[in-house]
Scaffold this motif. Structure first.
Motif, PDB file in Angstrom:
ATOM      1  N   ARG A  39       0.839  -1.205   0.000  1.00 14.11           N
ATOM      2  CA  ARG A  39       0.000   0.000   0.000  1.00 14.11           C
ATOM      3  C   ARG A  39       0.872   1.252   0.000  1.00 14.11           C
ATOM      4  N   ALA A  40       1.973   1.240   0.733  1.00 13.71           N
ATOM      5  CA  ALA A  40       2.872   2.391   0.752  1.00 13.71           C
ATOM      6  C   ALA A  40       3.474   2.628  -0.629  1.00 13.71           C
ATOM      7  N   ARG A  41       3.894   1.551  -1.286  1.00 18.13           N
ATOM      8  CA  ARG A  41       4.457   1.694  -2.632  1.00 18.13           C
ATOM      9  C   ARG A  41       3.435   2.276  -3.606  1.00 18.13           C
ATOM     10  N   SER A  42       2.180   1.922  -3.441  1.00 16.55           N
ATOM     11  CA  SER A  42       1.159   2.419  -4.358  1.00 16.55           C
ATOM     12  C   SER A  42       0.939   3.927  -4.194  1.00 16.55           C
ATOM     13  N   HIS A  43       1.364   4.488  -3.061  1.00 13.99           N
ATOM     14  CA  HIS A  43       1.216   5.925  -2.822  1.00 13.99           C
ATOM     15  C   HIS A  43       2.533   6.677  -2.966  1.00 13.99           C
ATOM     16  N   ALA A  44       3.581   5.970  -3.310  1.00 16.28           N
ATOM     17  CA  ALA A  44       4.910   6.582  -3.371  1.00 16.28           C
ATOM     18  C   ALA A  44       4.995   7.640  -4.456  1.00 16.28           C
ATOM     19  N   ARG A  45       5.796   8.657  -4.162  1.00 14.42           N
ATOM     20  CA  ARG A  45       6.091   9.707  -5.136  1.00 14.42           C
ATOM     21  C   ARG A  45       7.608   9.807  -5.228  1.00 14.42           C
ATOM     22  N   PRO A  46       8.156   9.514  -6.377  1.00 15.39           N
ATOM     23  CA  PRO A  46       9.615   9.519  -6.515  1.00 15.39           C
ATOM     24  C   PRO A  46      10.272  10.861  -6.191  1.00 15.39           C
TER      25      PRO A  46
END
Length: 66
Positions: A39-46
């Motif tokens: 879930r965290a990866r799905s909200h990540a912003r590079p």
């Protein structure tokens, strides 16, 4: 992110006990840890770090950011 299950947020009086209760399931349950990470990866912003630096420098009135 906490609302979406991608992070843990402690509001109010943060104690060691409350922190322990909040993070223990993620430390001890591999399935919960994996689900939280996904879930965290799905909200990540590079560009999050760059954006944060911009906000901090702008607020401080430094350089070209002000």
């Amino acid at each position: 992110m906490a609302t979406n299950g991608a992070a843990v947020t402690l509001v109010g009086d943060v104690t060691a006990e409350r922190l322990w209760v909040a993070v223990t399931p993620r430390l001890t349950d591999p399935q919960q840890r994996t689900a939280t990470a996904e879930r965290a990866r799905s909200h990540a912003r590079p560009d999050t770090a760059e954006r944060l630096v911009y906000v901090v420098l702008s607020a401080a009135g430094l350089g070209r950011f002000s």
